[in-house]
Design a protein around this motif. Structure first.
Motif, PDB file in Angstrom:
ATOM      1  N   UNK A   1     -13.006  -8.475  13.341  1.00  0.00           N
ATOM      2  CA  UNK A   1     -12.193  -7.438  12.698  1.00  0.00           C
ATOM      3  C   UNK A   1     -11.323  -8.057  11.603  1.00  0.00           C
TER       4      UNK A   1
ATOM      5  N   UNK B   1     -13.486  -8.787   8.600  1.00  0.00           N
ATOM      6  CA  UNK B   1     -13.857  -7.583   7.848  1.00  0.00           C
ATOM      7  C   UNK B   1     -12.655  -7.065   7.044  1.00  0.00           C
ATOM      8  N   UNK B   2     -11.481  -7.092   7.666  1.00  0.00           N
ATOM      9  CA  UNK B   2     -10.287  -6.601   6.963  1.00  0.00           C
ATOM     10  C   UNK B   2      -9.950  -7.501   5.770  1.00  0.00           C
TER      11      UNK B   2
ATOM     12  N   UNK C   1     -11.869  -8.816   3.786  1.00  0.00           N
ATOM     13  CA  UNK C   1     -12.743  -8.568   2.631  1.00  0.00           C
ATOM     14  C   UNK C   1     -12.139  -7.539   1.675  1.00  0.00           C
ATOM     15  N   UNK C   2     -11.152  -6.791   2.153  1.00  0.00           N
ATOM     16  CA  UNK C   2     -10.558  -5.753   1.312  1.00  0.00           C
ATOM     17  C   UNK C   2      -9.688  -6.396   0.236  1.00  0.00           C
ATOM     18  N   UNK C   3      -9.604  -5.755  -0.938  1.00  0.00           N
ATOM     19  CA  UNK C   3      -8.815  -6.347  -2.019  1.00  0.00           C
ATOM     20  C   UNK C   3      -7.332  -6.417  -1.650  1.00  0.00           C
ATOM     21  N   UNK C   4      -6.710  -7.520  -1.991  1.00  0.00           N
ATOM     22  CA  UNK C   4      -5.276  -7.778  -1.779  1.00  0.00           C
ATOM     23  C   UNK C   4      -4.906  -7.900  -0.299  1.00  0.00           C
ATOM     24  N   UNK C   5      -5.912  -8.003   0.599  1.00  0.00           N
ATOM     25  CA  UNK C   5      -5.624  -8.240   2.009  1.00  0.00           C
ATOM     26  C   UNK C   5      -6.065  -9.664   2.322  1.00  0.00           C
TER      27      UNK C   5
ATOM     28  N   UNK D   1      -2.379 -10.966   6.438  1.00  0.00           N
ATOM     29  CA  UNK D   1      -2.218  -9.511   6.552  1.00  0.00           C
ATOM     30  C   UNK D   1      -3.294  -8.949   7.469  1.00  0.00           C
TER      31      UNK D   1
ATOM     32  N   UNK E   1      -2.349  -9.510  10.992  1.00  0.00           N
ATOM     33  CA  UNK E   1      -1.283  -8.609  11.425  1.00  0.00           C
ATOM     34  C   UNK E   1      -1.820  -7.208  11.679  1.00  0.00           C
ATOM     35  N   UNK E   2      -2.748  -6.768  10.819  1.00  0.00           N
ATOM     36  CA  UNK E   2      -3.325  -5.438  10.995  1.00  0.00           C
ATOM     37  C   UNK E   2      -4.169  -5.376  12.277  1.00  0.00           C
TER      38      UNK E   2
END
Lengths: 200, 200
Positions: free
Chosen positions: B11, B14-15, B17-21, B25, B28-29
């Protein structure tokens, strides 16, 4: 006034529910995701569902786990006589990264904080006391934060564990590696002074 | 060295891979999500899959849409004789929020930028020219950014549309509302001077 399609609005709303993700960030993320191959979103979605379904707390140490026992508690090579008590699951990861601790952990899931309504009864303290009684634990290392709340929790824990015959220790506090004395705050300096050791 | 359970690591990956993450972060998510009710992750997962499957570009204006035509192009009340050309879908949302434009849009999906390898052939310019030829378009408002690239794109567009008999206009550039002259940069001031209007 028109805006994004409904399914995109819904995605923005769901993303905004995450901590530290505001509407602007959520919009940027949704914007990115709908313009990628659907496989990107599908994989993220699957990871979300699998993780939230599989991850639970270890029955013994309360670290994240996929089974009843976490991988650390299940590792027979670890020294079961030493417990390292931390506030949060990420602290376990930090100590594991350091790579020198071979004992087990105990995650409190919080810190004693009257101001935030966090009493000791909300922490996994009873479980810790029980653990030291039912297992042969020689040393409990208190690795709570070097904050007022972390200190208070450590004192409370030391008292709760006292009389068990278990050695209770606390992580050293002092000047961090690379820190210049000039910039160290008074309390850090005072702690470093109190914890000074003999140079041999 | 141990770390989070596999499904949680996946997880986090995968997270990230998102822009600006970044990884912090993302951790933490993931940390937040696995500690919530599984319904939270499930709803986000569903929103992701639905949005990435349903959202496409409008056949006419290239704004986000769930069908062949977006809600704006499908609205018979909008004035089909005025097109507002923007760089990105979010620009449509910004102009809609302003609430005064009653025409249709045309999203270029980029801006002419030789440095970033973005030639005019990658933008929806041919579609725009075709649109002004096949539909009765009286005015094309160029609402590209007030940047060097936005200006270049506007000039290119004006040339491509010239001779169609269509009026081509550009958004005014000048001092922003609330802006003090003292802090305005030279180019903004010069644009404001050039675009000055008669006080009646």
């Amino acid at each position: 006034m028109y805006t994004f399609p409904l399914s995109m609005q819904k995605l923005i709303r769901e993303l905004s529910k995450l901590p530290s993700i505001g509407e602007k960030t959520a919009t940027r993320l949704a914007y990115y995701l709908v313009q990628q191959e659907p496989a990107i979103s599908r994989e993220l979605a699957e990871a979300l569902v699998v993780a939230s379904k599989s991850v639970r707390l270890c029955n013994e140490c309360f670290f994240f786990s996929e089974g009843e026992k976490c991988t650390i508690c299940a590792d027979v090579q670890r020294d079961r006589a030493i417990l390292c008590v931390v506030e949060k699951p990420v602290d376990v990861v930090a100590i594991e990264r350091m790579g020198e601790f071979r004992g087990l952990y105990h995650v409190l899931h919080g810190v004693w904080s009257p101001l935030r309504g966090m009493g000791p009864e909300k922490l996994k303290i009873d479980d810790l006391v029980l653990r030291t009684k039912t297992h042969e634990v020689k040393e409990v290392i208190l690795a709570t934060s070097a904050t007022v709340e972390g200190d208070a929790t450590a004192i409370y824990l030391a008292r709760s564990l006292g009389g068990n015959g278990t050695r209770v220790t606390r992580l050293a506090q002092g000047i961090p590696k690379g820190g210049e004395l000039e910039y160290a705050d008074d309390i850090t300096l005072s702690r470093a002074m109190m914890g000074r050791s003999v140079v041999e």
